[in-house]
Scaffold this active site. Structure first.
Site, PDB file in Angstrom:
ATOM      1  CB  SER A 289      -0.988   0.104   1.025  1.00  0.00           C
ATOM      2  OG  SER A 289      -1.900   1.090   1.054  1.00  0.00           O
ATOM      3  CG  ASP A 300       8.013   4.272 -11.638  1.00  0.00           C
ATOM      4  OD1 ASP A 300       8.653   3.335 -11.665  1.00  0.00           O
ATOM      5  OD2 ASP A 300       6.927   4.087 -11.727  1.00  0.00           O
ATOM      6  CE  LYS A 314      -4.965  -2.232   0.997  1.00  0.00           C
ATOM      7  NZ  LYS A 314      -5.280  -0.801   0.486  1.00  0.00           N
TER       8      LYS A 314
END
Length: 524
Positions: A289, A300, A314
């Site tokens: 999460s 990224d 999640k």
């Protein structure tokens, strides 16, 4: 018909967003009318009496069970228990404790907390609360905590047994707000390299994290290892605020999008407190999460590298819907996406929570946790990082840049069974309780302890003997030899925790952690 029931049923079915407006359809075949009719028939005609409240709650749970694995219903009591770790505090007496057999033993009083202020110290045994015995009466841990906690400003009388003191001591403690820290450890793991471990993302996590950064900077930190292993997530805002500290102004952190929810982007602001210096993020299969949001953003944006194993996956956004009685529905309304466009959520089948819950076991069986060669990704799951255009993978969870296999041999069956029966923790508590003064006198300096302390053979022998009493024995000499190194490491870490705190616990443990050692190699 009970108005609260109608309102509850209405909300459970129709509230998806503040902007959405729904009307009760009076047609005879409308789903809402059908639900109301069924409840009315059961409540008025069923052969036995029924609990209408439970009937409604079961209906709500039944509807949610047919959706995704993370939409859920919580009773008022469950809501309070779920929110405490995330809110960052609760109201009570302020002690870290463990149960030694059936007696509450204080591990550490919270610094400047209500118990420390009246003189309660590590090693004290709390045997009574407001003249009610809590030791030797087989009272559950939950019931003991219920008696110790209470509203800020209220008083509680504690009966305490202290080693070396013949008579029972009595303390009156004024309950207060007790902080629950979510940063588990902060220390310099090597010269120039700091280590911060975050246990969850709560209301105070960002403040704690900034405080940890400043502390380590003062000790010469240039690079950072951010440990998010076993971090199950928490508040989105806390995750966004922490990722913001690493990134440049305007950098995407995460975005959300759903069927009825428009795309919502979260971007970094100017003035991050750690925008230079190497960063390595540690993850495993229980990193989930909010922790995946931070990990995905750092990966990224090519701000740092990720070490460990694929995260939980999640990536569903839940909106809390408060009910009139204090209960809550957490309804999934959107997905989380990393800056490169990867959906964090792993695949699932609606209504099949059992298969979803078995995911980690399935990963072990498939070889994913123990062998990098067993992991394969389709070309459709390939994405690129935004600056260096490195290949990263979608399909659920965050795949690390450097994979570290799970060593399934280090934690033997014998060790697992000893731990499951609390034999290790109980023996450790007795050892520290008996030797606390001599340990603190001998090991005033933690660095000295870490380098030179060796777990006494008598403590190991006690654990093995207690295991034998409970019919827990190694199958052969080879299993015993495999068990001993990790058992000694665990005991040394626990002793460090009980004398100092969690930072020292992880400082001991991390020297044998393959993921941490790989992170140090990557930074160098």
């Amino acid at each position: 018909m009970n108005k609260n029931f109608l309102f509850t049923a209405f909300l459970s079915l129709f509230v998806l967003s503040a902007a959405a407006q729904f009307r009760i359809n009076n047609r005879e075949d409308s789903p809402l009318r059908k639900l109301q009719y069924a409840e009315m028939c059961i409540n008025n005609l069923y052969v036995d009496s029924v609990d209408e409240q439970k009937l409604v709650e079961d209906a709500i749970r039944g509807m949610l069970d047919k959706l995704d694995p993370h939409s859920s219903y919580s009773t008022p009591k469950e809501v309070k228990e779920l929110n405490e770790p995330l809110n960052g505090n609760f109201e009570g007496i302020g002690v870290q404790f463990n149960m030694l057999q059936d007696t509450l033993m204080v591990i550490q009083p919270v610094t400047n907390g209500p118990s420390e202020k009246v003189g309660i110290i590590a090693g004290d045994r709390i045997v009574s609360v407001n003249d009610t015995a809590i030791a030797g009466v087989n009272m559950s841990k939950e019931e003991i905590m219920k008696r110790l906690r209470g509203p800020k400003g209220t008083k509680v009388n504690l009966g305490v047994i202290r080693s070396g003191i013949k008579d029972r001591l009595n303390f009156t403690v004024v309950r207060d707000k007790i902080p629950m820290r979510s940063v588990d450890a902060t220390y310099m793991i090597r010269p120039g390299i700091g280590f911060i471990r975050i246990g969850n993302f709560g209301a105070q996590t960002h403040d704690e994290f900034v405080e940890s950064l400043e502390k380590l900077r003062g000790e010469g930190m240039k690079d950072l290892i951010l440990d998010l292993q076993e971090n199950g997530g928490g508040y989105l805002k806390a995750a966004v605020d922490i990722a913001d500290e690493f990134l440049q102004q305007g950098d995407m952190i995460v975005y959300t999008e759903g069927r009825t929810v428009q795309r919502n982007e979260y971007r970094a602001h100017d003035g991050g407190k750690f925008t230079t210096g190497k960063v390595v993020v540690l993850v495993d299969g229980y990193t989930a999460s909010a922790a995946e949001i931070v990990t995905g953003a750092i990966q990224d944006q090519d701000r740092g590298l990720v070490v460990g194993r694929r995260t939980f996956g999640k990536g569903l956004v839940q909106r809390p819907i408060d009910m009139p009685d204090g209960s809550m529905i957490r309804l999934t309304i959107a997905h989380y996406y990393t800056p490169s466009g990867r959906c964090i959520q792993k695949p699932y089948t609606k209504g099949d929570k059992q298969d979803y819950a078995m995911d980690m076991l399935n990963r072990l069986k498939s070889g994913e946790l123990t062998n990098a060669d067993s992991i394969h990704f389709a070309d459709s799951l390939k994405f690129e990082t935004l600056r260096e255009h490195r290949t990263v993978y979608g399909g659920g969870g965050i795949m690390p840049d450097y994979y570290v296999a799970l060593d399934t041999t280090i934690y033997t069956r014998f060790h697992r069974e000893l731990a499951a029966k609390s034999i290790v923790i109980q023996s450790n508590l007795r050892y520290v309780d008996k030797n606390r003064k001599s340990l603190k006198k001998r090991w005033e300096n933690f660095a000295d302890f870490k380098q030179h302390f060796e777990v006494p053979q008598s403590l190991v022998d006690e654990i093995i003997a207690e295991g034998k009493k409970q019919k827990i024995e190694p199958k052969d000499e080879a299993e015993l030899e495999k068990t001993l190194p990790y058992l000694r490491l665990q005991l040394k870490a626990l002793i460090a925790r009980d004398i100092w705190d969690m930072s020292e616990y992880f400082s001991v443990f991390n020297e044998q952690s393959e993921i941490v050692q790989k992170a140090l190699e990557v930074i160098r």
